[in-house]
Design an enzyme around this catalytic site. Structure first.
Site, mmCIF file in Angstrom:
data_model
loop_
_atom_site.group_PDB
_atom_site.id
_atom_site.type_symbol
_atom_site.label_atom_id
_atom_site.label_comp_id
_atom_site.label_asym_id
_atom_site.label_seq_id
_atom_site.Cartn_x
_atom_site.Cartn_y
_atom_site.Cartn_z
ATOM 1 N N ASP A 116 -41.079 6.083 -113.266
ATOM 2 C CA ASP A 116 -40.906 7.466 -113.699
ATOM 3 C C ASP A 116 -39.654 7.543 -114.574
ATOM 4 O O ASP A 116 -38.530 7.462 -114.074
ATOM 5 C CB ASP A 116 -40.728 8.375 -112.470
ATOM 6 C CG ASP A 116 -40.529 9.828 -112.879
ATOM 7 O OD1 ASP A 116 -41.458 10.380 -113.499
ATOM 8 O OD2 ASP A 116 -39.457 10.404 -112.597
ATOM 9 N N TYR A 134 -32.731 11.142 -118.915
ATOM 10 C CA TYR A 134 -32.023 10.220 -118.017
ATOM 11 C C TYR A 134 -31.101 9.277 -118.809
ATOM 12 O O TYR A 134 -30.279 8.569 -118.226
ATOM 13 C CB TYR A 134 -32.998 9.402 -117.156
ATOM 14 C CG TYR A 134 -33.895 10.241 -116.249
ATOM 15 C CD1 TYR A 134 -33.573 11.562 -115.936
ATOM 16 C CD2 TYR A 134 -35.067 9.722 -115.696
ATOM 17 C CE1 TYR A 134 -34.387 12.341 -115.125
ATOM 18 C CE2 TYR A 134 -35.890 10.492 -114.872
ATOM 19 C CZ TYR A 134 -35.545 11.800 -114.602
ATOM 20 O OH TYR A 134 -36.357 12.566 -113.797
ATOM 21 N N LYS A 147 -40.934 12.083 -120.003
ATOM 22 C CA LYS A 147 -40.948 13.559 -119.988
ATOM 23 C C LYS A 147 -40.225 14.110 -121.204
ATOM 24 O O LYS A 147 -39.209 13.537 -121.625
ATOM 25 C CB LYS A 147 -40.242 14.098 -118.738
ATOM 26 C CG LYS A 147 -40.627 13.401 -117.445
ATOM 27 C CD LYS A 147 -39.982 14.039 -116.239
ATOM 28 C CE LYS A 147 -40.178 13.204 -114.991
ATOM 29 N NZ LYS A 147 -39.211 12.103 -114.843
ATOM 30 N N HIS A 160 -40.927 18.384 -118.655
ATOM 31 C CA HIS A 160 -39.974 18.117 -117.569
ATOM 32 C C HIS A 160 -39.666 19.370 -116.749
ATOM 33 O O HIS A 160 -39.604 19.339 -115.523
ATOM 34 C CB HIS A 160 -38.685 17.540 -118.183
ATOM 35 C CG HIS A 160 -37.867 16.737 -117.227
ATOM 36 N ND1 HIS A 160 -37.129 15.647 -117.617
ATOM 37 C CD2 HIS A 160 -37.655 16.854 -115.907
ATOM 38 C CE1 HIS A 160 -36.511 15.133 -116.568
ATOM 39 N NE2 HIS A 160 -36.811 15.850 -115.515
HETATM 40 N N1 LIG Z 1 -39.311 15.964 -112.500
HETATM 41 C C1 LIG Z 1 -38.085 16.258 -112.169
HETATM 42 O O1 LIG Z 1 -37.540 17.301 -112.547
HETATM 43 C C2 LIG Z 1 -37.301 15.312 -111.299
HETATM 44 C C3 LIG Z 1 -36.182 15.801 -110.599
HETATM 45 C C4 LIG Z 1 -35.479 14.909 -109.787
HETATM 46 C C5 LIG Z 1 -35.878 13.583 -109.685
HETATM 47 N N2 LIG Z 1 -36.960 13.121 -110.403
HETATM 48 C C6 LIG Z 1 -37.405 11.709 -110.282
HETATM 49 O O2 LIG Z 1 -37.509 11.369 -108.904
HETATM 50 C C7 LIG Z 1 -36.773 10.165 -108.658
HETATM 51 C C8 LIG Z 1 -36.303 10.110 -107.227
HETATM 52 O O3 LIG Z 1 -35.468 11.209 -106.895
HETATM 53 P P1 LIG Z 1 -33.937 11.029 -106.514
HETATM 54 O O4 LIG Z 1 -33.425 9.812 -107.170
HETATM 55 O O5 LIG Z 1 -33.251 12.294 -106.808
HETATM 56 O O6 LIG Z 1 -33.942 10.942 -104.935
HETATM 57 P P2 LIG Z 1 -34.550 9.990 -103.796
HETATM 58 O O7 LIG Z 1 -35.454 8.972 -104.363
HETATM 59 O O8 LIG Z 1 -35.051 10.915 -102.746
HETATM 60 O O9 LIG Z 1 -33.230 9.321 -103.200
HETATM 61 C C9 LIG Z 1 -32.620 8.247 -103.862
HETATM 62 C C10 LIG Z 1 -31.460 7.760 -103.019
HETATM 63 O O10 LIG Z 1 -31.930 7.245 -101.776
HETATM 64 C C11 LIG Z 1 -31.323 5.994 -101.484
HETATM 65 N N3 LIG Z 1 -32.362 5.084 -100.954
HETATM 66 C C12 LIG Z 1 -33.510 4.726 -101.582
HETATM 67 N N4 LIG Z 1 -34.225 3.888 -100.801
HETATM 68 C C13 LIG Z 1 -33.511 3.714 -99.662
HETATM 69 C C14 LIG Z 1 -33.728 2.945 -98.496
HETATM 70 N N5 LIG Z 1 -34.841 2.212 -98.317
HETATM 71 N N6 LIG Z 1 -32.785 2.981 -97.530
HETATM 72 C C15 LIG Z 1 -31.671 3.729 -97.671
HETATM 73 N N7 LIG Z 1 -31.412 4.482 -98.767
HETATM 74 C C16 LIG Z 1 -32.319 4.471 -99.755
HETATM 75 C C17 LIG Z 1 -30.850 5.449 -102.811
HETATM 76 O O11 LIG Z 1 -29.608 4.784 -102.630
HETATM 77 P P3 LIG Z 1 -29.508 3.188 -102.981
HETATM 78 O O12 LIG Z 1 -29.513 3.079 -104.451
HETATM 79 O O13 LIG Z 1 -28.228 2.791 -102.313
HETATM 80 O O14 LIG Z 1 -30.702 2.525 -102.342
HETATM 81 C C18 LIG Z 1 -30.698 6.653 -103.711
HETATM 82 O O15 LIG Z 1 -29.385 7.066 -103.850
HETATM 83 C C19 LIG Z 1 -35.670 10.213 -109.716
HETATM 84 O O16 LIG Z 1 -35.057 8.948 -109.898
HETATM 85 C C20 LIG Z 1 -36.443 10.708 -110.910
HETATM 86 O O17 LIG Z 1 -37.169 9.638 -111.513
HETATM 87 C C21 LIG Z 1 -37.675 13.981 -111.184
#
Ligand SMILES: NC(=O)c1ccc[n+]([C@@H]2O[C@H](COP(=O)([O-])OP(=O)(O)OC[C@H]3O[C@@H](n4cnc5c(N)ncnc54)[C@H](OP(=O)(O)O)[C@@H]3O)[C@@H](O)[C@H]2O)c1
Length: 337
Positions: free
Chosen positions: A55, A60, A89, A122
């Site tokens: 994604d 980004y 996006k 987005h």
């Molecule tokens: N469409 C939109 O508007 C929108 C908005 C927000 C996000 N997104 C997309 O969604 C993706 C994911 O969302 P997000 O990055 O905000 O949050 P997330 O995936 O819920 O959380 C990511 C965090 O969780 C930790 N983590 C991941 N796997 C883990 C595991 N197995 N054990 C322990 N900790 C773990 C990671 O730290 P470590 O690096 O230390 O593992 C990271 O800091 C984004 O990267 C983006 O591509 C889209």
């Protein structure tokens, strides 16, 4: 145990367009905390261990360096282009006529691809915020949602499909009132919708609304985004990884609570796109989809932990005269303006 996971073992979901998409992928938003190099390193590692869905987004700020990773993985025979499912996006400041095409062309160039598997709008507003801004940042040009403005952007998205540059088009951070207003006007309906979903924020009505219309849901912040930007944190936010019922289930499966969030997501039917720069974390995340599923009773317990706790409230997108972040989400069933 080998870290490698056979991508054929990762279940796929079929979109209404006929395309297949893996049931879990990797996010690439560094939350203003990780460098493009760190994120590209994780993407390279993730392809090697078996991820096929990524994604991406122009905002980004890392598509050019991630593009080098895709190109090298394809060139070195680690993966074929058609085995990857790559999403990007269009950012809020590129909604105008013509700009969507230019923005897509830039993402394609940066990602070193000749087509995208999905291109999303987005956010449904043309409202811009500067990367790295804080929670009080407002742009005087911000505007409330308008069906006409959104559809002008969507027509460009449809054109991208006609041109063969994009296989599927999608929307993100929509609400039921907004979807009710725009879906009947779409010549090409969205095949996917991205929305915030994690155990403490399950959005059951919007989730089922999409499923009933044959739209695949992609869940962002699937682990509750523990490292999200400070502008997206408030004192009342629930920490998913600390929900007692979830922690208890994680203990009984001998995994990190993050893995339970992902198993719940995959088994519910949404496609989570967890972000991680840690090889052991992103390996465990992909593995979560292929082994040791949650029981029906555990799924029921997790259904009960919903706290309706939205984390990405989006207040930086508010327009002059808006009352608060709730206006972005049409909580009273009407589009706020
Ligand atoms: N469409 C939109 O508007 C929108 C908005 C927000 C996000 N997104 C997309 O969604 C993706 C994911 O969302 P997000 O990055 O905000 O949050 P997330 O995936 O819920 O959380 C990511 C965090 O969780 C930790 N983590 C991941 N796997 C883990 C595991 N197995 N054990 C322990 N900790 C773990 C990671 O730290 P470590 O690096 O230390 O593992 C990271 O800091 C984004 O990267 C983006 O591509 C889209």
């Amino acid at each position: 145990m080998s870290n490698l996971i056979n991508p054929d073992k990762v279940p796929k979901r079929k979109l209404y367009t006929g395309e297949e998409i893996p049931c879990i992928g990797m996010g690439t938003f560094g939350s203003d905390r990780f460098t493009p190099e760190q994120i590209a390193g994780a993407v390279a590692g993730a392809i090697k261990i078996g991820y096929r869905l990524f994604d991406c987004a122009s905002v980004y700020g890392n598509e050019d360096i991630i593009g080098k990773v895709f190109a090298s993985a394809i060139e070195n025979g680690i993966v074929k282009r058609e085995e990857l499912f790559i999403m990007s996006k269009v950012w809020n400041d590129k909604h105008g006529r013509g700009d969507v095409l230019l923005s897509c062309a830039k993402s394609l160039k940066d990602l070193q691809l000749d087509y995208l598997d999905t291109y999303f709008v987005h956010w449904p507003f043309p409202n811009y915020h500067a990367p790295g801004c804080d929670k009080d940042a407002r742009n005087p040009d911000s505007k409330p949602f308008s069906v006409d403005r959104f559809m002008a952007t969507w027509r460009q998205m449809e054109k991208l499909v006609d041109m063969g540059l994009v296989k599927n088009i999608g929307m993100s951070s929509m609400t039921i009132p907004k979807l009710d207003a725009v879906l009947p006007l779409c010549r090409i309906k969205p095949a996917l919708i991205e929305m915030e979903l994690h155990p403490s924020f399950q959005q059951p009505e919007l989730f089922h609304y999409c499923l009933e219309r044959g739209i695949q849901v992609i869940s962002f912040c699937p682990i509750g985004s523990p490292n999200r930007p400070d502008r997206d944190k408030t004192a009342d936010d629930v920490v998913d990884l600390e929900i007692p019922e979830l922690v208890k289930i994680a203990k009984s499966h001998k995994v990190h609570p993050a893995v339970i969030c992902l198993k719940w997501a995959v088994q519910r039917g949404q496609i989570p796109i967890p972000f991680s720069v840690s090889e052991s974390h992103y390996t465990n995340n992909l593995r979560s989809a292929i082994e040791d599923p949650l029981t029906r009773a555990e799924m029921e317990i997790l259904k009960g932990v919903d706290k309706n706790c939205r984390l990405i409230k989006g207040q930086v997108f508010l327009w002059e005269g808006a009352k608060g972040w709730e206006d972005l989400w049409d909580l009273d069933g009407k589009i706020a303006n």
